[in-house]
Design an enzyme around this catalytic site. Structure first.
Site, PDB file in Angstrom:
ATOM      1  N   LYS A   1      -0.109   0.628  -9.324  1.00  0.00           N
ATOM      2  CA  LYS A   1       0.732   0.015  -8.287  1.00  0.00           C
ATOM      3  C   LYS A   1      -0.187  -0.624  -7.248  1.00  0.00           C
ATOM      4  O   LYS A   1      -0.779   0.047  -6.413  1.00  0.00           O
ATOM      5  CB  LYS A   1       1.625   1.050  -7.593  1.00  0.00           C
ATOM      6  CG  LYS A   1       2.710   0.354  -6.780  1.00  0.00           C
ATOM      7  CD  LYS A   1       3.174   1.097  -5.564  1.00  0.00           C
ATOM      8  CE  LYS A   1       2.421   0.847  -4.308  1.00  0.00           C
ATOM      9  NZ  LYS A   1       2.333  -0.533  -3.822  1.00  0.00           N
TER      10      LYS A   1
ATOM     11  N   GLY B   1      -5.982   4.836   0.306  1.00  0.00           N
ATOM     12  CA  GLY B   1      -5.120   4.331   1.376  1.00  0.00           C
ATOM     13  C   GLY B   1      -5.295   5.194   2.607  1.00  0.00           C
ATOM     14  O   GLY B   1      -6.303   5.911   2.751  1.00  0.00           O
TER      15      GLY B   1
ATOM     16  N   GLU C   1      -2.433   9.274   6.334  1.00  0.00           N
ATOM     17  CA  GLU C   1      -1.018   9.653   6.463  1.00  0.00           C
ATOM     18  C   GLU C   1      -0.289   9.482   5.133  1.00  0.00           C
ATOM     19  O   GLU C   1       0.469  10.360   4.698  1.00  0.00           O
ATOM     20  CB  GLU C   1      -0.333   8.819   7.565  1.00  0.00           C
ATOM     21  CG  GLU C   1      -0.842   9.119   8.967  1.00  0.00           C
ATOM     22  CD  GLU C   1      -1.157  10.601   9.189  1.00  0.00           C
ATOM     23  OE1 GLU C   1      -0.280  11.438   8.937  1.00  0.00           O
ATOM     24  OE2 GLU C   1      -2.291  10.918   9.612  1.00  0.00           O
ATOM     25  N   THR C   2      -0.518   8.348   4.442  1.00  0.00           N
ATOM     26  CA  THR C   2       0.128   8.156   3.140  1.00  0.00           C
ATOM     27  C   THR C   2      -0.404   9.189   2.146  1.00  0.00           C
ATOM     28  O   THR C   2       0.355   9.720   1.324  1.00  0.00           O
ATOM     29  CB  THR C   2      -0.120   6.732   2.611  1.00  0.00           C
ATOM     30  OG1 THR C   2       0.266   5.803   3.612  1.00  0.00           O
ATOM     31  CG2 THR C   2       0.669   6.455   1.355  1.00  0.00           C
ATOM     32  N   GLY C   3      -1.693   9.485   2.230  1.00  0.00           N
ATOM     33  CA  GLY C   3      -2.279  10.500   1.345  1.00  0.00           C
ATOM     34  C   GLY C   3      -1.554  11.829   1.467  1.00  0.00           C
ATOM     35  O   GLY C   3      -1.262  12.497   0.464  1.00  0.00           O
TER      36      GLY C   3
ATOM     37  N   GLU D   1      -8.934   8.728  -1.806  1.00  0.00           N
ATOM     38  CA  GLU D   1      -9.915   8.083  -0.925  1.00  0.00           C
ATOM     39  C   GLU D   1      -9.144   7.620   0.301  1.00  0.00           C
ATOM     40  O   GLU D   1      -8.362   6.681   0.217  1.00  0.00           O
ATOM     41  CB  GLU D   1     -10.592   6.907  -1.642  1.00  0.00           C
ATOM     42  CG  GLU D   1     -11.243   7.259  -2.981  1.00  0.00           C
ATOM     43  CD  GLU D   1     -12.321   8.314  -2.860  1.00  0.00           C
ATOM     44  OE1 GLU D   1     -12.868   8.500  -1.753  1.00  0.00           O
ATOM     45  OE2 GLU D   1     -12.610   8.985  -3.862  1.00  0.00           O
TER      46      GLU D   1
ATOM     47  N   CYS E   1     -12.840   0.783   4.885  1.00  0.00           N
ATOM     48  CA  CYS E   1     -12.839   2.219   5.183  1.00  0.00           C
ATOM     49  C   CYS E   1     -14.218   2.687   5.628  1.00  0.00           C
ATOM     50  O   CYS E   1     -14.347   3.636   6.380  1.00  0.00           O
ATOM     51  CB  CYS E   1     -12.399   2.995   3.955  1.00  0.00           C
ATOM     52  SG  CYS E   1     -13.449   2.659   2.534  1.00  0.00           S
TER      53      CYS E   1
ATOM     54  N   GLU F   1      -8.513   5.697  13.517  1.00  0.00           N
ATOM     55  CA  GLU F   1      -8.990   4.572  12.702  1.00  0.00           C
ATOM     56  C   GLU F   1      -8.235   3.305  13.103  1.00  0.00           C
ATOM     57  O   GLU F   1      -7.004   3.266  13.042  1.00  0.00           O
ATOM     58  CB  GLU F   1      -8.746   4.877  11.213  1.00  0.00           C
ATOM     59  CG  GLU F   1      -9.295   3.794  10.306  1.00  0.00           C
ATOM     60  CD  GLU F   1      -8.980   4.033   8.830  1.00  0.00           C
ATOM     61  OE1 GLU F   1      -7.853   4.486   8.531  1.00  0.00           O
ATOM     62  OE2 GLU F   1      -9.853   3.752   7.986  1.00  0.00           O
TER      63      GLU F   1
HETATM   64  P1  NAD Z   1      -1.545   2.579   2.907  1.00  0.00           P
HETATM   65  O1  NAD Z   1      -1.710   4.051   2.887  1.00  0.00           O
HETATM   66  O2  NAD Z   1      -0.538   2.005   3.817  1.00  0.00           O
HETATM   67  O3  NAD Z   1      -1.198   2.013   1.449  1.00  0.00           O
HETATM   68  C1  NAD Z   1      -2.000   2.247   0.313  1.00  0.00           C
HETATM   69  C2  NAD Z   1      -1.134   2.147  -0.932  1.00  0.00           C
HETATM   70  O4  NAD Z   1      -0.192   3.205  -0.884  1.00  0.00           O
HETATM   71  C3  NAD Z   1      -0.346   0.850  -1.047  1.00  0.00           C
HETATM   72  O5  NAD Z   1      -0.257   0.464  -2.396  1.00  0.00           O
HETATM   73  C4  NAD Z   1       1.025   1.267  -0.529  1.00  0.00           C
HETATM   74  O6  NAD Z   1       2.057   0.447  -1.025  1.00  0.00           O
HETATM   75  C5  NAD Z   1       1.121   2.682  -1.060  1.00  0.00           C
HETATM   76  N1  NAD Z   1       2.062   3.560  -0.324  1.00  0.00           N
HETATM   77  C6  NAD Z   1       2.536   3.411   0.935  1.00  0.00           C
HETATM   78  N2  NAD Z   1       3.384   4.419   1.222  1.00  0.00           N
HETATM   79  C7  NAD Z   1       3.430   5.211   0.131  1.00  0.00           C
HETATM   80  C8  NAD Z   1       4.101   6.429  -0.175  1.00  0.00           C
HETATM   81  N3  NAD Z   1       4.898   7.037   0.708  1.00  0.00           N
HETATM   82  N4  NAD Z   1       3.902   6.986  -1.392  1.00  0.00           N
HETATM   83  C9  NAD Z   1       3.067   6.416  -2.291  1.00  0.00           C
HETATM   84  N5  NAD Z   1       2.409   5.258  -2.060  1.00  0.00           N
HETATM   85  C10 NAD Z   1       2.580   4.675  -0.859  1.00  0.00           C
HETATM   86  O7  NAD Z   1      -3.005   2.004   3.167  1.00  0.00           O
HETATM   87  P2  NAD Z   1      -3.402   0.508   3.436  1.00  0.00           P
HETATM   88  O8  NAD Z   1      -2.872   0.171   4.797  1.00  0.00           O
HETATM   89  O9  NAD Z   1      -3.054  -0.327   2.269  1.00  0.00           O
HETATM   90  O10 NAD Z   1      -5.009   0.605   3.474  1.00  0.00           O
HETATM   91  C11 NAD Z   1      -5.717   0.955   4.608  1.00  0.00           C
HETATM   92  C12 NAD Z   1      -6.120   2.415   4.572  1.00  0.00           C
HETATM   93  O11 NAD Z   1      -6.812   2.701   3.361  1.00  0.00           O
HETATM   94  C13 NAD Z   1      -7.101   2.767   5.677  1.00  0.00           C
HETATM   95  O12 NAD Z   1      -6.745   4.017   6.224  1.00  0.00           O
HETATM   96  C14 NAD Z   1      -8.435   2.859   4.965  1.00  0.00           C
HETATM   97  O13 NAD Z   1      -9.404   3.678   5.576  1.00  0.00           O
HETATM   98  C15 NAD Z   1      -8.018   3.406   3.640  1.00  0.00           C
HETATM   99  N6  NAD Z   1      -9.034   3.102   2.644  1.00  0.00           N
HETATM  100  C16 NAD Z   1      -9.842   4.111   2.235  1.00  0.00           C
HETATM  101  C17 NAD Z   1     -10.852   3.850   1.327  1.00  0.00           C
HETATM  102  C18 NAD Z   1     -11.778   4.938   0.862  1.00  0.00           C
HETATM  103  O14 NAD Z   1     -12.497   4.698  -0.103  1.00  0.00           O
HETATM  104  N7  NAD Z   1     -11.798   6.101   1.481  1.00  0.00           N
HETATM  105  C19 NAD Z   1     -11.015   2.557   0.827  1.00  0.00           C
HETATM  106  C20 NAD Z   1     -10.160   1.552   1.259  1.00  0.00           C
HETATM  107  C21 NAD Z   1      -9.156   1.840   2.168  1.00  0.00           C
END
Ligand code: NAD
Length: 482
Positions: free
Chosen positions: A172, A225, A228-230, A247, A281, A382
């Site tokens: 996805k 991501g 919070e989503t994690g 991650e 990130c 962040e």
């Molecule tokens: P996000 O958490 O909003 O979204 C990430 C993915 O999760 C997207 O595909 C989104 O559609 C999906 N998603 C959203 N809500 C969901 C839910 N309730 N259940 C399942 N999936 C859901 O993150 P973002 O805004 O796309 O990316 C930015 C974040 O990602 C930042 O916090 C950044 O630090 C983190 N990030 C971390 C790394 C790492 O390697 N640690 C790398 C890149 C980005």
């Protein structure tokens, strides 16, 4: 406007509801196309396809699976230029960053193809009259949920090792970068993976992300991501106990000691924050600078920041592109407002431009805050945008205490000419990656992953590939008749 399709069970399909949504160019707000708006029923189809494909794909020899992934790498090289262009139009990456990302993505796929062939099991010669060994089995159906900040690379980093190790996948991509996901699916199709081995669904995380994370037939969720989503994925996945590789967010300290090489530290500090408009990130989220260096560091930081060119990401001279969406631009501006309200000093950037060409698109000129204190919101949360927070420290113990005083632990760096001081910091700081006199340097052979609320498990390198395996213990009784 072009209507794209999703890829499920080897076929190009619309969503079952027939609904679609538009994807836009964040630099111009022009519509780039529309993609299927999947819902739970489409997720069920995709997971069923992956579930049904698992027994045969997991039985294919390692040689053949690795060769299939290698073929995907060759196809990615063929489309490298197109991938970079898509990263620019759909994500707003300046050309130089987009080219780097497309190259690195192909490298991750090539690396997974190569290294997967060398993963062996272990013999345990501990018990008499047995042959006892551990073999590496695939985990099963993997849901791979990726973010928008590095859209091609994030898919490559998860999909290639998962496939090489015999798993089947439902990917996805982030909804705002769905066309990149569709392009990835086209490359998978061209590589000739059997139907159902790789499936792509498009739609917002709030709807289909949750359906994937909670699906009883999904065995592993590979997620990158926000923290919070994690957390919400962890709770959705808990209903059926899945393996999670996560991650998550970072608020990474960049510590500059009194004896640091000033020019090198500032060059890296500016580049590692602003190269993807701060949407990385690994970017430094807080600079702790020794009080004796503070003014010189800040002055140079501002002057180098002001040299950066913001504009059309397709122009090779551009350093700073737009933010990825209006929503994210507003969020970053909220942090700038908070920094001003809490008394930090904004030395440059930060105010929304109004004149053409910036009257369309989601622009935030790179901002530098001085006199930030460790307690301010901008120093603790962040921001994920082009905002530098420079904090003063007077003792090394204080710098270390502040670096560790965070719920996140993705990465950190220290700048010093004294290697013993550098190693002391490496040993004491709590983070998944620590650099000395460097920040951001990585390659496909290294690995990545945070601790605390920055993540679970590793991505890339041999350790990232092993996350897509599970160890099976085999004990064969071999008594020899007396
Ligand atoms: P996000 O958490 O909003 O979204 C990430 C993915 O999760 C997207 O595909 C989104 O559609 C999906 N998603 C959203 N809500 C969901 C839910 N309730 N259940 C399942 N999936 C859901 O993150 P973002 O805004 O796309 O990316 C930015 C974040 O990602 C930042 O916090 C950044 O630090 C983190 N990030 C971390 C790394 C790492 O390697 N640690 C790398 C890149 C980005």
């Amino acid at each position: 406007m072009k209507l794209y399709k999703m890829f499920i069970n080897g076929k190009w399909v619309e969503s079952l509801s027939g609904k679609t949504f538009a994807v836009i160019n964040p630099a111009t707000e022009e519509k780039l196309g529309s993609v299927p708006l999947a819902d739970k029923t489409d997720v069920d189809e995709a997971v069923k396809a992956a579930y049904d494909a698992f027994p045969s794909w997991s039985s294919v020899s390692q040689t053949e699976r690795s060769e299939s992934v290698a073929r995907l790498g060759v196809i990615m090289r063929k489309y490298e230029k197109e991938l970079a262009e898509l990263e620019t139009t759909e994500h707003g990456s300046p050309q130089s960053n987009a080219v780097f990302m497309a190259n690195w993505s192909a490298e991750l796929v090539e690396h997974a193809a190569q290294i997967s062939r060398s993963l062996m099991g272990h013999v345990i010669p501990a018990m008499t009259d047995t042959v006892t060994y551990l073999k590496k089995d695939p985990v099963g159906v993997c849901a791979l949920i990726t973010p928008w900040n590095a859209p091609i690379m994030m898919i490559a980093a998860k999909l290639a090792p998962a496939l090489a190790m015999g798993n089947t996948c439902v990917v996805k991509p982030p909804s705002i970068n769905s066309i990149i996901g569709v392009k990835f699916a086209e490359m998978v199709d061209e590589a000739g993976f059997p139907p159902g081995v790789v499936n792509f669904v498009t739609g917002p995380g709030s709807a289909i992300g949750n359906a994937l994370a909670s699906h009883p037939d999904v065995d592993l969720v590979g997620f990158t991501g926000s923290t919070e989503t994690g957390k919400s994925i962890m709770s959705a996945a808990s209903g059926s106990i899945k393996k999670l590789v996560m991650e998550l967010g970072g608020k990474n300290p960049f510590i500059v000691f009194r004896d640091a090489e000033l020019e090198a530290a500032v060059d890296n500090a500016v580049h590692s924050l602003f190269h993807n408009s701060g949407m990385s990130c690994a970017a430094p989220g807080r600079y702790y600078v020794h009080e004796d260096m503070y003014d010189a560091f800040t002055e140079k930081f501002v002057s180098k920041t002001e040299e950066l060119v913001m504009g059309d990401p397709r122009n090779p001279k551009t350093d700073i592109g737009p933010l990825s969406s209006a929503e994210h631009r507003d969020r970053v501006e909220g942090y700038i407002k908070s920094g001003l309200e809490e008394g930090a000093r904004l030395l440059t950037g930060g105010s929304r431009p109004v004149d053409a060409p910036f009257d369309k698109g989601f622009w935030v000129p790179p901002a530098v805050f001085a006199d930030v204190t460790h307690e301010m919101k901008i120093a603790r949360e962040e921001i994920f945008g082009p905002v530098a927070c420079i904090i003063r420290f007077s003792s090394e113990d204080d710098a270390l205490r502040m670096a560790n005083d965070s719920r996140l632990g993705l990465c950190a760096s220290v700048w010093t000419k004294d290697i013993n001081r550098g190693i002391h910091f490496v040993n004491k700081v709590r983070a998944g990656t620590v650099w000395v006199n460097e920040h951001m340097k990585l390659c496909a052979d290294t690995t990545w992953g945070g601790i605390k609320e920055s993540g679970l498990g590793k991505e890339s390198g041999i350790w990232g590939i092993e996350e897509f395996t599970t160890l099976k213990l085999v004990v064969i009784s071999t008594p020899f008749p007396e």
